[in-house]
Design a protein around this motif. Structure first.
Motif, short mmCIF file in Angstrom:
data_model
loop_
_atom_site.label_atom_id
_atom_site.label_comp_id
_atom_site.label_asym_id
_atom_site.label_seq_id
_atom_site.Cartn_x
_atom_site.Cartn_y
_atom_site.Cartn_z
N PRO A 353 38.61 38.62 64.56
CA PRO A 353 39.81 39.47 64.50
C PRO A 353 39.90 40.45 65.66
O PRO A 353 41.01 40.77 66.12
CB PRO A 353 39.67 40.18 63.16
N THR A 354 38.75 40.94 66.14
CA THR A 354 38.79 41.90 67.25
C THR A 354 39.32 41.26 68.52
O THR A 354 40.14 41.84 69.24
CB THR A 354 37.39 42.48 67.50
N SER A 355 38.87 40.05 68.81
CA SER A 355 39.35 39.36 70.00
C SER A 355 40.84 39.05 69.90
O SER A 355 41.58 39.14 70.89
CB SER A 355 38.56 38.06 70.22
N ARG A 356 41.31 38.70 68.71
CA ARG A 356 42.75 38.45 68.54
C ARG A 356 43.55 39.73 68.76
O ARG A 356 44.64 39.70 69.33
CB ARG A 356 43.02 37.88 67.14
N GLY A 357 43.00 40.85 68.30
CA GLY A 357 43.70 42.12 68.50
C GLY A 357 43.82 42.49 69.97
O GLY A 357 44.90 42.89 70.44
N PHE A 358 42.73 42.35 70.73
CA PHE A 358 42.78 42.67 72.15
C PHE A 358 43.65 41.69 72.91
O PHE A 358 44.31 42.06 73.89
CB PHE A 358 41.36 42.70 72.73
N GLY A 404 51.61 45.29 65.58
CA GLY A 404 51.21 43.89 65.59
C GLY A 404 49.80 43.69 66.10
O GLY A 404 49.07 42.80 65.63
N CYS A 405 49.39 44.52 67.05
CA CYS A 405 48.01 44.45 67.55
C CYS A 405 47.03 44.97 66.51
O CYS A 405 45.97 44.37 66.28
CB CYS A 405 47.88 45.27 68.83
N TYR A 406 47.39 46.08 65.86
CA TYR A 406 46.49 46.66 64.86
C TYR A 406 46.31 45.73 63.67
O TYR A 406 45.22 45.66 63.08
CB TYR A 406 47.04 48.01 64.38
N SER A 407 47.36 45.03 63.30
CA SER A 407 47.27 44.16 62.12
C SER A 407 46.29 43.01 62.32
O SER A 407 45.73 42.51 61.35
CB SER A 407 48.66 43.61 61.78
N LYS A 408 46.08 42.59 63.56
CA LYS A 408 45.11 41.52 63.82
C LYS A 408 43.71 41.93 63.42
O LYS A 408 42.94 41.15 62.85
CB LYS A 408 45.15 41.11 65.29
N LEU A 436 40.01 51.77 70.17
CA LEU A 436 39.66 51.18 71.47
C LEU A 436 40.83 50.37 72.02
O LEU A 436 41.08 50.36 73.24
CB LEU A 436 38.42 50.30 71.33
N MET A 437 41.54 49.67 71.17
CA MET A 437 42.71 48.90 71.62
C MET A 437 43.78 49.82 72.19
O MET A 437 44.39 49.52 73.23
CB MET A 437 43.26 48.08 70.46
N ARG A 438 44.02 50.92 71.53
CA ARG A 438 45.01 51.87 72.04
C ARG A 438 44.58 52.45 73.38
O ARG A 438 45.40 52.62 74.30
CB ARG A 438 45.26 52.98 71.03
N GLU A 439 43.30 52.76 73.52
CA GLU A 439 42.81 53.31 74.79
C GLU A 439 42.97 52.29 75.92
O GLU A 439 43.37 52.65 77.03
CB GLU A 439 41.34 53.72 74.64
N GLN A 440 42.67 51.03 75.64
CA GLN A 440 42.80 50.01 76.67
C GLN A 440 44.26 49.79 77.06
O GLN A 440 44.58 49.59 78.23
CB GLN A 440 42.18 48.70 76.20
N MET A 441 45.15 49.82 76.10
CA MET A 441 46.57 49.70 76.41
C MET A 441 47.04 50.86 77.27
O MET A 441 47.76 50.66 78.27
CB MET A 441 47.39 49.63 75.13
N TYR A 479 42.43 44.49 83.19
CA TYR A 479 42.38 44.62 81.73
C TYR A 479 41.46 43.57 81.12
O TYR A 479 40.72 43.85 80.17
CB TYR A 479 43.78 44.49 81.13
N ASP A 480 41.50 42.34 81.63
CA ASP A 480 40.65 41.29 81.10
C ASP A 480 39.17 41.67 81.21
O ASP A 480 38.39 41.45 80.27
CB ASP A 480 40.91 39.97 81.82
N TYR A 481 38.81 42.23 82.34
CA TYR A 481 37.41 42.63 82.49
C TYR A 481 37.06 43.82 81.60
O TYR A 481 36.04 43.82 80.90
CB TYR A 481 37.11 42.98 83.96
N ASP A 482 37.91 44.84 81.61
CA ASP A 482 37.61 46.03 80.81
C ASP A 482 37.60 45.73 79.32
O ASP A 482 36.75 46.25 78.58
CB ASP A 482 38.63 47.13 81.11
N SER A 483 38.54 44.92 78.86
CA SER A 483 38.55 44.59 77.43
C SER A 483 37.31 43.81 77.04
O SER A 483 36.78 43.98 75.94
CB SER A 483 39.81 43.79 77.09
N SER A 484 36.81 42.96 77.93
CA SER A 484 35.56 42.25 77.65
C SER A 484 34.39 43.22 77.55
O SER A 484 33.56 43.13 76.63
CB SER A 484 35.30 41.21 78.75
N THR A 485 34.32 44.16 78.48
CA THR A 485 33.24 45.15 78.45
C THR A 485 33.31 46.02 77.20
O THR A 485 32.29 46.28 76.55
CB THR A 485 33.31 46.03 79.70
#
Length: 911
Positions: A353-358, A404-408, A436-441, A479-485
């Motif tokens: 679920p975390t990967s789907r959210g990001f 929609g992101c949070y619901s994942k 963390l998702m909000r911070e990355q966005m 973003y792809d790199y930071d979200s992975s980290t």
């Protein structure tokens, strides 16, 4: 209500509550002082050694919500004092605390709110039944009947209830499903934000606080995650006190409550809220005193640490080796048998679920930029960029768009593992992932802002799409790199939060008894910075850390999780980007836009307000009226939430149906040229017609008001206008009806006007490009009839002077031979001549100054014409027959070919 609280919370119980709070805070203060010295040592050591992980590729915004608010509007609130629903105005500032006012006027006047809700620790409910179940569990032994609630009837079918285990509950409801979804997202975001009340920037106070709370709960035999680690430190400490005090008071007061079940539950909730408020006020004061005491002793501690750093590290390593020899064999044996088989399943439950959210965050960011690019190009290029960027900048803090992101992530479940490892609920991990998702966005949006602003300097508007695309691709890679980290760090921390408390609970009974002997190995000067309990936990953590790192590394190889390997990027690959984030905030409206969009526009003083992240709620087809849910705040910058584009009605009055644009050509023509009846005297069937057509009926209804206007024009001017029709000019003058020559013998002979059907087809054809040029040209092409007629007549006057005698002679002869006579002309009044002489039939119904249903009489035309009335003898009706090709459609704008059907047209006698 006051009697219930004062009755059950007398002086003796208040003293007992104060004493219990003092005991908990005393023990916490002792642990906090110990952990404060350890946290200060770790911070200084980290600064000296500089052991850090990979750097972030995206920039970080310093003050994300500066000069912004989240949401505001009206909804219904249930008042417990009088047990009634009342309309209240709610305002959510950047602190995410909910303020409610009696009216919006009270908010506009700057009055104090009726109340403020700190949402930390609350749970948002949307069902009265779910709330009833939680209330039944509040007082054991009391269970209300199914379907019964504290309020007899909900005001609407869309309730929103804020439930707290200790504090007062709050009841709201809205009037529509769209409002319900938006308010639900806003309340959930308030809970999410206020629960995350411990700032990570503090490297000493926050680690010391969390370790002290954790050690206190472990001393009471409570290991594992804690759901009430919510809010700022005083609120968390109040929850810590209530964790043991609340059940004790419930056992003392609960049996003494009287009344019906719902009344007893309500009274107990009020008593619990009073106790919680009392405890919170005490923990706030005592926590502040402890922090101030530790901060006052920080300078000598830090000086001692920097002086004896090497000796402290050597002493700690010596003690760690001794404890590792004792603990490690037991930890490894327990780890292989009870932990290692479950690591992969725990990680899988977290990652999916975390990967789907990001991934959804990435998609939302991409879609917003694509939509912005299209809108900027379609709406005027660079002038509109500032307005759209001002909205995109707040994307991360838009609860509806991010929902929609949070619901994942809310799909995260630890069903079988939850009970085995003592995890109370996955909500701790869900909220952490959402933060963390909000911070990355926000980091991605902020980085895009900086790159775009830099790229636009010295560039023209023609390259705008390419610039946006280039910056977008660059940010998405980062973003792809930071979200992975960030995800890998989150997975490691989540596994540690699940596994370490479980292992400590199993190893503490056998190992902690031998720990005091190791305290003797530590020098007294270093004993404040080295604690054997902390060393014991570090040894347990190191024993399991290897397996956790290996599991995360193996998961990173799998392509479905979209994780990068740690060796791909070790340091910041774009050092020049860091310089962009050090500048002042970008004023998109003033720097890039036209000064009207975004945040840079100069607003009137009365309308200047803090801009709002979430736009107002408005139901399609309705108008905003007072006392309706969700009124608009002045100066609010709206952001459309719906992907399909929500059409909001911005009118101030009138029926919604009357504001709807006409769909067909005939509807548009009817709005501009309403039909009027003209009585025509036709000969009998036996009387032959000059053109050989069949006589028509005596009532003609296809004559428009424009034709009636021409009947009232003097014959001399009519002869001049009809003799030579000109095409529509660029200024939009369409007063003259084009005449097609019927006689090929020369231009000086009278040209008969086209029959009505042919004129319709030509009008449709001429009007098509007129619509495509837009509303501005429509507005430009609406001069009055008299003005346009006079201009056309004056333009052609010199060339027509020589032809006047011939035309008058032809007109007299033609009128004399015609057997068809017109009835007396209609008077020129406001009912028949309020539209300008426009044959296109596509005058825009959305004029700036004139509404569709308002009649605007043309007075200027009457003044110019004067009292002169056309002589009926000089006006005739000509009838021609032409066959209509049914394959042609008038609405397509194509000319009708072939013979025309019989129709009437009013022709001045001079033709």
């Amino acid at each position: 209500m006051g009697d219930v609280i004062s009755t059950h919370l007398d002086d003796s119980r208040r003293e007992m509550i104060t004493a219990r709070t003092g005991e908990v805070m005393g023990e916490f203060g002792r642990l906090y002082e110990q952990q404060y010295a350890v946290a200060l040592f770790n911070k200084v050591r980290y600064e000296i050694e500089g052991n850090g992980g990979p750097q972030s590729q995206l920039l970080h915004r310093k003050v994300p919500l500066e000069d912004k608010s989240i949401f505001s509007g009206n909804l219904f609130q249930f008042l417990e004092e009088n047990k009634k629903w009342r309309n209240r105005f709610l305002y959510v500032p950047d602190s995410y605390s909910v303020m409610f006012y009696e009216t919006k006027l009270a908010y506009d006047r700057g009055l104090h709110p009726k109340g403020t809700i700190n949402c930390a620790g609350y749970k948002v409910l949307t069902s009265v039944e779910e709330y009833g179940e939680l209330m039944n569990s509040s007082l054991p032994g009391l269970k209300a009947k199914a379907g019964s609630s504290m309020f007899s009837k909900c005001a609407t079918q869309f309730p929103i209830i804020l439930w707290h285990p200790y504090a007062r509950h709050h009841y709201f409801c809205v009037t529509s499903e769209k409002e319900h979804q938006k308010w639900l997202a806003v309340f959930q975001d308030c809970v999410r934000h206020t629960n995350n009340g411990l700032p990570e920037e503090s490297k000493v106070q926050i680690p010391a606080f969390t370790d002290a709370v954790r050690l206190y709960r472990q001393s009471k035999g409570q290991f594992g995650t804690w759901d009430m680690m919510c809010g700022d430190p005083p609120q968390i400490l109040a929850n810590l006190v209530m964790e043991s005090l609340h059940p004790e008071l419930r056992g003392l007061i609960g049996p003494r409550l009287k009344g019906k079940v719902q009344e007893r539950q309500r009274n107990w909730m009020l008593i619990s809220d009073a106790v919680f408020s009392m405890v919170l006020s005490q923990t706030r004061v005592q926590h502040e005193a402890v922090v101030q005491r530790c901060e006052a002793g920080r300078p000598p501690l830090e000086a001692s640490i920097r002086t004896d750093m090497d000796q402290i590290i050597t002493s700690k390593e010596h003690v760690t080796g001794k404890i590792r020899a004792l603990v490690l064999p037991k930890a490894e044996q327990f780890l292989k048998r009870n932990v290692e088989p479950y690591i992969s399943s725990i990680l899988e439950a977290l990652m999916e679920p975390t990967s789907r959210g990001f991934a959804e965050v990435r998609d939302v960011f991409f879609r917003e930029l694509v939509d912005m690019s299209k809108n900027v190009v379609n709406e005027g290029g660079r002038e509109k960029l500032g307005e759209h960027m001002d909205k995109v900048s707040m994307l991360a803090y838009h609860p509806v768009k991010m929902n929609g992101c949070y619901s994942k992530v809310e799909e995260l479940h630890l069903e079988g593992l939850q009970q085995r490892f003592g995890v109370s609920s996955p909500s701790v991990f869900v909220q952490r992932a959402q933060i963390l998702m909000r911070e990355q966005m926000d980091n991605a949006v902020y980085t895009f802002e900086q790159l775009l602003h830099q790229s636009l300097e010295g560039q023209g508007s023609e390259e705008l799409c390419k610039i946006i695309q280039r910056c977008q691709d660059r940010v998405i890679k980062k973003y792809d790199y930071d979200s992975s980290t960030v995800r890998k760090k989150f997975f490691r921390e989540a596994l540690l939060q699940i596994i370490i408390p479980y292992m400590l609970k199993q190893l503490s009974p056998t190992c902690k008894e031998e720990l005091p002997q190791f305290q003797e190995l530590i020098f007294e000067d270093f004993s404040r910075f080295i604690l054997v309990e902390n060393v014991f936990e570090e040894v347990v953590l190191q024993s399991v850390m290897k397996d956790i790192m290996q599991a995360v590394k193996e998961a990173a190889v799998q392509r479905r999780h979209n994780l990068y390997r740690d060796s791909i990027v070790l340091t910041n690959s774009d050092p020049n980007l860091l310089l962009l984030g050090e500048g002042p905030p970008i004023n998109w409206g003033g720097d890039v836009g036209d000064g009207e969009g975004g945040g840079g526009g100069v607003e009137p003083t009365k309308r200047r307000r803090i801009k709002q992240v979430v736009s107002m709620i408005q139901v399609d087809g309705t108008l905003v009226v007072p006392n309706e849910s969700c009124l608009e705040v002045p100066g609010v910058g709206g952001i459309p939430e719906d992907q399909e584009g929500e059409a909001e009605n911005t009118s101030t009055g009138g029926d919604a149906e009357s504001l709807k644009s006409p769909d067909s050509i005939h509807e548009i023509r009817d709005l501009i040229t309403p039909k009027v009846e003209v009585q025509v005297s036709l000969p009998t069937a036996d009387a032959p017609l000059t053109n050989g057509t069949v006589p028509q009926e005596a009532s003609v209804t296809d004559v428009t008001s424009q034709e009636a206007d021409k009947a009232a024009v003097p014959a001399e001017r009519g002869a001049q206008e009809a003799a030579k029709s000109e095409p529509r000019t660029e200024e939009g003058t369409q007063e003259m009806v084009k005449s097609e020559p019927r006689i090929e013998r020369g231009a000086q002979e009278a040209a008969e006007s086209k029959p009505h059907t042919g004129r319709d087809a030509q009008e449709v054809q001429e009007s098509q490009p007129h619509i495509e040029r837009g509303t501005q040209e429509n507005a430009k092409s609406t001069p009055s009839t008299a003005e346009a007629t006079q201009q056309a007549a004056e333009t052609r006057l010199p060339s027509n002077k020589q032809e006047e005698p011939l035309k008058e002679e032809l007109a007299a002869e033609h009128t004399k031979n015609s057997p068809v006579k017109l009835a007396p002309p209609l008077p020129v009044d406001s009912d028949s001549s309020h539209h300008h002489h426009d044959d296109s039939g596509f005058q825009s119904p959305a004029n700036e100054d004139v509404e569709e249903d308002q009649v605007q009489p043309i007075t200027k035309g009457q003044e110019e014409v004067g009292d002169t009335i056309a002589d009926p003898a000089k006006v005739e009706v000509t009838l021609e027959e032409k066959e209509v090709d049914p394959s042609n459609d008038l609405e397509t704008g194509e000319e009708v070919s072939g013979k025309e059907s019989p129709s009437e047209s009013i022709v001045p006698a001079g033709n």
